[in-house]
Write a protein that holds these residues in place. Structure first.
Motif, PDB file in Angstrom:
ATOM      1  N   PHE A   1       0.764  -1.028   0.047  1.00 25.48           N
ATOM      2  CA  PHE A   1      -0.198   0.015  -0.033  1.00 25.48           C
ATOM      3  C   PHE A   1       0.737   1.051  -0.126  1.00 25.48           C
ATOM      4  N   GLY A   2       2.079   1.411  -0.095  1.00 20.55           N
ATOM      5  CA  GLY A   2       2.803   2.271  -0.320  1.00 20.55           C
ATOM      6  C   GLY A   2       2.663   3.212  -1.510  1.00 20.55           C
ATOM      7  N   PRO A   3       2.915   4.372  -1.490  1.00 24.59           N
ATOM      8  CA  PRO A   3       2.585   5.224  -2.701  1.00 24.59           C
ATOM      9  C   PRO A   3       3.517   4.950  -3.819  1.00 24.59           C
ATOM     10  N   GLN A   4       2.821   5.015  -5.057  1.00 25.00           N
ATOM     11  CA  GLN A   4       3.894   5.142  -6.183  1.00 25.00           C
ATOM     12  C   GLN A   4       3.124   5.790  -7.338  1.00 25.00           C
ATOM     13  N   GLY A   5       3.940   6.170  -8.312  1.00 27.54           N
ATOM     14  CA  GLY A   5       3.515   7.194  -9.298  1.00 27.54           C
ATOM     15  C   GLY A   5       2.400   6.537 -10.135  1.00 27.54           C
ATOM     16  N   GLY A   6       1.114   7.233 -10.257  1.00 27.16           N
ATOM     17  CA  GLY A   6       0.232   6.582 -11.225  1.00 27.16           C
ATOM     18  C   GLY A   6      -0.371   5.344 -10.700  1.00 27.16           C
ATOM     19  N   ASN A   7      -0.166   4.825  -9.344  1.00 29.93           N
ATOM     20  CA  ASN A   7      -0.723   3.485  -9.097  1.00 29.93           C
ATOM     21  C   ASN A   7      -0.115   2.364 -10.100  1.00 29.93           C
ATOM     22  N   ARG A   8       1.074   2.652 -10.452  1.00 24.90           N
ATOM     23  CA  ARG A   8       1.622   1.526 -11.404  1.00 24.90           C
ATOM     24  C   ARG A   8       1.928   0.317 -10.945  1.00 24.90           C
ATOM     25  N   GLN A   9       2.366   0.474  -9.466  1.00 23.46           N
ATOM     26  CA  GLN A   9       2.649  -0.799  -8.912  1.00 23.46           C
ATOM     27  C   GLN A   9       3.863  -1.669  -9.405  1.00 23.46           C
ATOM     28  N   PRO A  10       5.059  -0.911  -9.269  1.00 20.92           N
ATOM     29  CA  PRO A  10       6.106  -1.695 -10.079  1.00 20.92           C
ATOM     30  C   PRO A  10       6.970  -2.675  -9.323  1.00 20.92           C
ATOM     31  N   VAL A  11       6.688  -2.503  -8.022  1.00 23.97           N
ATOM     32  CA  VAL A  11       7.732  -3.322  -7.114  1.00 23.97           C
ATOM     33  C   VAL A  11       7.317  -4.752  -7.188  1.00 23.97           C
ATOM     34  N   ARG A  12       8.523  -5.761  -7.078  1.00 25.22           N
ATOM     35  CA  ARG A  12       8.354  -7.031  -6.983  1.00 25.22           C
ATOM     36  C   ARG A  12       9.299  -7.336  -6.042  1.00 25.22           C
TER      37      ARG A  12
ATOM     38  N   ALA B   1      16.924 -14.938   6.077  1.00 18.75           N
ATOM     39  CA  ALA B   1      16.363 -14.312   4.665  1.00 18.75           C
ATOM     40  C   ALA B   1      16.902 -13.019   4.110  1.00 18.75           C
ATOM     41  N   ILE B   2      16.761 -12.965   2.972  1.00 19.38           N
ATOM     42  CA  ILE B   2      17.242 -11.690   2.275  1.00 19.38           C
ATOM     43  C   ILE B   2      16.075 -11.449   1.029  1.00 19.38           C
ATOM     44  N   ALA B   3      15.438 -10.394   1.229  1.00 28.56           N
ATOM     45  CA  ALA B   3      14.243  -9.946   0.441  1.00 28.56           C
ATOM     46  C   ALA B   3      14.939  -9.008  -0.575  1.00 28.56           C
ATOM     47  N   VAL B   4      14.819  -9.532  -1.959  1.00 31.84           N
ATOM     48  CA  VAL B   4      15.476  -8.607  -3.110  1.00 31.84           C
ATOM     49  C   VAL B   4      14.340  -7.793  -3.391  1.00 31.84           C
ATOM     50  N   LEU B   5      14.473  -6.444  -3.408  1.00 32.46           N
ATOM     51  CA  LEU B   5      13.549  -5.514  -3.769  1.00 32.46           C
ATOM     52  C   LEU B   5      13.772  -5.180  -5.207  1.00 32.46           C
TER      53      LEU B   5
END
Length: 213
Positions: A35-46, A103-107
């Protein structure tokens, strides 16, 4: 946990216990983080969660090289840091033991989902990160609320081509950070040390005090 308390006590953990972090704890944090903000609600994070011992060891090896170079710069006085000597020593311990974290979470981020508006300015581009790093901070805060610590680093981005090959990350997707995740060996800080708000917040023009600050 109160969100303000979480903000003030989510530090960078350098010492982790070996206890595994359950899937449900991680997924709860990822669910809140999205739910973090992102430009245009494009939701690019994986995200890619790495637990395999061999993969963690390889990531740690790639991390260690630029870290030792940076550490050498600190020792020689070529790199200025605000951290106390103990904090630098703790960071070195973290680097030497990164392969041992649970664990290592790769952003990661899909390039097509970013919209940097500062590419034509005569400076380093940073705007694209505005659609990535708020989600990372949400993730760390959500972990903190569950008693799990974290340490975000960008040093491994130096090895992005190798990391992408190791983890099967496709073209069109970048790595933006790596977050060590685990239960803290020494608990959480009571309060982080930061510059007072009155010294970094200005009113109307840069350097002018904010009324009532």
């Amino acid at each position: 946990m109160d969100v303000i308390e979480a903000m003030k006590t989510t530090g960078t953990c350098r010492y982790f216990r070996s206890d595994p972090v359950p899937d449900e704890v991680l997924m709860s944090a990822f669910d809140a983080a999205r739910f973090g903000p992102q430009g245009g609600n494009r939701q690019p994070v994986r995200w890619v969660v790495v637990r395999d011992k061999d993969r963690k060891r390889q990531l740690a090896e790639w991390y260690l090289a630029p870290w030792k170079t940076y550490l050498g710069g600190i020792a020689d006085g070529d790199v200025a840091v605000g951290a106390l000597p103990k904090a630098v020593a703790d960071a070195d311990h973290f680097a030497e033991h990164l392969h041992e974290v649970p664990a290592i979470a790769v952003l990661c981020a899909e390039i097509d989902g970013l919209h940097p508006t500062d590419l034509e300015l005569d400076r380093i581009s940073v705007v694209g990160g505005g659609s990535i790093y708020p989600t990372a901070q949400n993730f760390c805060l959500a972990l903190r609320a569950q008693g799990v610590a974290s340490a975000l680093t960008t040093l491994l981005v130096h090895a992005e081509p190798q990391v992408k090959e190791l983890l099967g990350i496709p073209d069109g997707v970048i790595t933006a950070a790596h977050i060590a995740v685990g239960y803290p060996e020494h608990g959480f800080p009571a309060k982080l040390t930061r510059t007072p708000a009155a010294e970094i917040v200005f009113g109307e023009t840069y350097g002018a005090p904010l009324a009532g600050g």
